[in-house]
Structures are given as C-alpha cells and as structure tokens.
Design an enzyme around this catalytic site. Structure first.
Site, PDB file in Angstrom:
ATOM      1  N   HIS A 166       5.850  10.202   1.392  1.00 47.62           N
ATOM      2  CA  HIS A 166       4.544  10.769   1.723  1.00 47.62           C
ATOM      3  C   HIS A 166       4.369  12.169   1.142  1.00 47.62           C
ATOM      4  O   HIS A 166       3.626  12.982   1.694  1.00 47.62           O
ATOM      5  CB  HIS A 166       4.310  10.802   3.239  1.00 47.62           C
ATOM      6  CG  HIS A 166       4.199   9.456   3.863  1.00 47.62           C
ATOM      7  ND1 HIS A 166       3.495   9.227   5.022  1.00 47.62           N
ATOM      8  CD2 HIS A 166       4.709   8.250   3.520  1.00 47.62           C
ATOM      9  CE1 HIS A 166       3.576   7.953   5.347  1.00 47.62           C
ATOM     10  NE2 HIS A 166       4.308   7.338   4.439  1.00 47.62           N
ATOM     11  N   ASP A 176       0.830  -1.202   0.000  1.00 45.86           N
ATOM     12  CA  ASP A 176       0.000   0.000   0.000  1.00 45.86           C
ATOM     13  C   ASP A 176       0.866   1.254   0.000  1.00 45.86           C
ATOM     14  O   ASP A 176       2.047   1.231   0.358  1.00 45.86           O
ATOM     15  CB  ASP A 176      -0.937   0.011   1.203  1.00 45.86           C
ATOM     16  CG  ASP A 176      -0.203   0.135   2.537  1.00 45.86           C
ATOM     17  OD1 ASP A 176       0.787  -0.613   2.732  1.00 45.86           O
ATOM     18  OD2 ASP A 176      -0.597   0.968   3.369  1.00 45.86           O
ATOM     19  N   GLU A 221       0.162  -1.084   5.682  1.00 51.20           N
ATOM     20  CA  GLU A 221       1.207  -0.642   6.611  1.00 51.20           C
ATOM     21  C   GLU A 221       1.096   0.847   6.893  1.00 51.20           C
ATOM     22  O   GLU A 221       1.360   1.298   8.009  1.00 51.20           O
ATOM     23  CB  GLU A 221       2.588  -0.979   6.034  1.00 51.20           C
ATOM     24  CG  GLU A 221       3.756  -0.759   6.991  1.00 51.20           C
ATOM     25  CD  GLU A 221       4.367   0.639   6.945  1.00 51.20           C
ATOM     26  OE1 GLU A 221       5.265   0.923   7.758  1.00 51.20           O
ATOM     27  OE2 GLU A 221       3.950   1.459   6.082  1.00 51.20           O
ATOM     28  N   GLU A 222       0.703   1.612   5.884  1.00 51.22           N
ATOM     29  CA  GLU A 222       0.663   3.063   6.032  1.00 51.22           C
ATOM     30  C   GLU A 222      -0.392   3.530   7.024  1.00 51.22           C
ATOM     31  O   GLU A 222      -0.347   4.669   7.484  1.00 51.22           O
ATOM     32  CB  GLU A 222       0.426   3.731   4.674  1.00 51.22           C
ATOM     33  CG  GLU A 222       1.560   3.544   3.674  1.00 51.22           C
ATOM     34  CD  GLU A 222       2.837   4.258   4.077  1.00 51.22           C
ATOM     35  OE1 GLU A 222       2.858   4.895   5.149  1.00 51.22           O
ATOM     36  OE2 GLU A 222       3.822   4.175   3.331  1.00 51.22           O
TER      37      GLU A 222
END
Length: 420
Positions: free
Chosen positions: A391, A90, A185-186
């Site tokens: 990000h 992800d 995971e994010e």
C-alpha cells in the site's frame, strides 16, 4: 495492455508478475458495482485466457469478475480434499495504481536505491530493515510514482506459475485444485459475490501474505464507519447564531478519537481506529474510518467510542444533521479455522519447515479474503508471497521470494495429495 516486456532471464513466476503488475486494477470504495472498477476485468480476461492455454478445466470468468478454473487431481489422489487457491486481482486505492513501470535491481547489496520516477522514494534499509535479509536477491519495485501491486499480483503470479508447473509435471502428486482470482479485496468486498458451492472446495489458501515462512492464521476483527454531517451555509458576515459549519463539527469529532489508538501508534496485537479519508465544506462534510481489533470485546469497544463521539456531537450541535453508518467487514479467522480444519495450518507449517524455511504462525495486521471465507465455513489461512511495504510507493518483492513461494505452494499441494 503492458508497456514493458519482462526480462528474458527471469523465471516464469517473475515474468508473470512483471506482466500482471502493469495492468491497472485499482478498486474504488465509492463504487457500488462488482467489481468496483471495470479495469479489473482487464487482468481477469488475461488470466482466463492463460488458464485455458494451460489446459485447465471449468475455466470461467463470471459477470462479477471472478475467475475460476480446475486442475484435476493426480492419479491416486482423487480421494484427497479439494484445495482452493485464491488471490485477489485488485490493488489498493491508497496510492496511484498505474501506469506501473516495474524496475529490476539485480544482486542487492544493502545500499539505498533511489527509484527513477521519484527520487524521494527509495528502497532504503533504514526505512525497511527487511531489505538486509535479502542481500544478493534481485529486487522488483515500481519506478516510485505508483504502487508496485505485489499485493496481490504476487499471489496471482505464484498460483499461475504453480499450476503451470503441475501441468507440465503431470505425475507430480496433487489433489484436485480449484483456482479462484477475486476482485475488490482491498475494499473488503473480495468475496461478497463468491458462492462456496461454485468454488467447490473443502479448504482453501489465500496467497496474499508477506515475509517468507509466515503463515497468517489470525486477522483483525474489522469494521468501517462513515460519519456524515450536514450544516447550513450563510454569508460569514452575518453568520452569528445562524451558520452551522459541518466541516468544523466533523473536525471536532475526529479530534476526539483516541490519539494513542491509531495505526501510527500501535503494533502487534494492538487495535486501532483510523481516519482514512475526510472531506467537507460548511454545508456538508464526510469522514471514513476503519476500526480494527483482534478481540471481540476490543472491536465492540471501538464501535462504542465512535458512537459516543457522534452522540455528543448531536447533543452539542442540534441544528446539524449527523449520521453514522457502522458496517462489519470481516472477523478474526483463527477460531473458524481451528474449528473447521486445523490441518490447514499444520500442513502449511510442516511444508515450509521441510523446505528449510523458518516457518511461523502470524497474526496479520490487516485482512484477507480468507477471513470472510473462514467465517463462512471454508478454512482458509493466508500464505506468504515475499512482498513488503504494501500500500505504498516503497513496495518491493524479489525474484527469489517469488520462486520460493511458488515452490512452497507446489510442495503444499503435494502434502494434501496424501490426505484422505
């Protein structure tokens, strides 16, 4: 599934990376499914197919979106520990995740590069001084309208390229390797549905780090807080003594958070409280916070700060309903790794130095699936991928970094082949 074929001259790991980043796999913190978004299955199904094509054993895509496979040990290394290599599929929901249009910038010379999709987004050494450490490299970025997705499709590509290399060089020493690609995971749910028995490893490495040579051995303690306020709407002209403004009450609470303990005012081993999202009306308002600290006492102090702010607001605004939810997300992994198997760190550092890299232990200002796995008993440090500016739409990696990271993973597995 992809719009742009990778340039033919790119090495295998960079071609894989180019293909993988074009598959939108953003996770969604508001979802209660696993994975949180069905689109994560798009990459999972591709990886499942590619692992089967490489001839790996026990290839499986389960109902939760995890992809598993086994690369058997080389002859003579059957008694070595089983090593898990993990990366998450992800990407962060913090910026647009697709469609990603990867861009190749050959032979970087330290200049400012405006990205074609949005000229206000540029690869600029003034913003990212690490670019100057990559002169002569071939940079990969998005077009500036989305994330690149190097976090963590670089890790996915590195693992796949390393496995391919070991399959083709079958006599090269390696232990039994368990490949695992995770979801979500994010949003701190990466291994919620992962069973250690199913993974079947003695130790692990997440390939989800940053600068070349950095071995992440410590993470924040992490918690999430949600504050929800319910008020009462009436006509503003007759609101005196009656209206209960949830939005205003929530804004007061956010304003009470320590201004010098935010991500933008801290660095290194300093913790923080960050308001990630806030929305509301007079009738209802909601804020999502994350709390981070490297020390036990520090994370407990930050929880207490939020709890006290909420308690004061309840006392000041008795007509409002104010709810607080605090959830622990993951723990600092250093002590768990050192207690379980410090060789996971030692061999990684030795391998990097043997390859001529400037290796160092790092405390990462973020989290990895390895933090949760280490807490659960599987020592799992985090390995570098060469990516930067995660990000954000400024995210970048380089072809050379991807190759170096792949070579390192292959060499590290070779070291574990000699361990009994």
């Amino acid at each position: 599934m992809t719009d742009s074929a990778p340039p033919n001259e790119l090495p295998d790991v960079a071609q894989r990376f180019w293909r993988y980043v074009q598959i939108d796999t953003q996770s969604d913190p508001s979802s209660d499914t696993t994975p949180s978004t069905a689109r994560q299955f798009d990459l999972a199904r591709l990886l499942e197919s590619e692992l089967r094509d490489l001839g790996l054993e026990d290839v499986e895509l389960d109902a939760n979106g995890y992809v598993y496979a086994t690369l058997p040990a080389s002859v003579g290394a059957e008694s070595a520990p089983t090593v898990a290599l993990l990366a998450h599929m992800d990407t962060s929901p913090d910026e647009p995740g697709g469609p990603v249009r990867p861009q190749l910038h050959l032979d970087y010379q330290g200049n400012r590069i405006e990205l074609p999709g949005d000229s206000s987004v540029a690869l600029d050494p003034e913003r990212s001084p690490e670019l100057l450490d990559h002169l002569g490299h071939d940079l990969i970025s998005s077009d500036g309208t989305t994330l690149l997705g190097s976090d963590d499709k670089a890790g996915v590509a590195i693992i796949m390229a390393a496995v391919r290399q070991l399959v083709h060089e079958s006599s090269r020493p390696r232990p039994r390797v368990r490949v695992c690609f995770t979801v979500d995971e994010e949003i701190a749910r990466g291994v919620d549905a992962l069973e250690l028995d199913q993974l079947g490893a003695d130790l692990g490495y997440t390939v989800d780090g940053g600068s070349i040579g950095h071995i992440d051995v410590a993470t924040f303690h992490a918690a999430a807080a949600t504050i929800e306020v319910r008020g009462l709407m009436v006509h503003p002209g007759t609101a005196k003594g009656v209206m209960v403004n949830a939005g205003t009450i929530l804004a007061e609470m956010i304003d009470e958070l320590p201004a010098d303990e935010t991500p933008e005012t801290t660095q290194g081993l300093e913790g923080y409280i960050c308001c990630l999202e806030i929305e509301g009306t007079v009738q209802s308002a909601r804020a999502g916070l994350i709390l981070r600290d490297f020390e036990d006492a520090g994370i407990e102090r930050r929880k207490q700060i939020v709890q006290e702010i909420v308690a004061r607001a309840r006392q000041k605004h008795p007509a409002a309903t104010i709810e607080l939810t605090l959830v622990d997300q993951y723990r600092n992994m250093r002590s768990y790794i050192e207690e379980s198997d410090p060789r996971t760190i030692e061999l990684a550092l030795e391998t990097a130095r043997a390859l001529g890299l400037e290796a160092s232990e790092q405390s990462i200002r973020g989290g990895t699936d390895g933090a949760r796995l280490s807490e659960r008993g599987l020592p799992t440090p985090n390995l570098f991928t060469g990516g930067h500016d995660y990000h954000s739409r400024f995210e970048w990696n380089t072809v050379q970094n991807l190759v170096t990271s792949t070579d390192f993973v292959v060499a590290l597995l070779g070291r574990w082949a000699d361990v009994t």
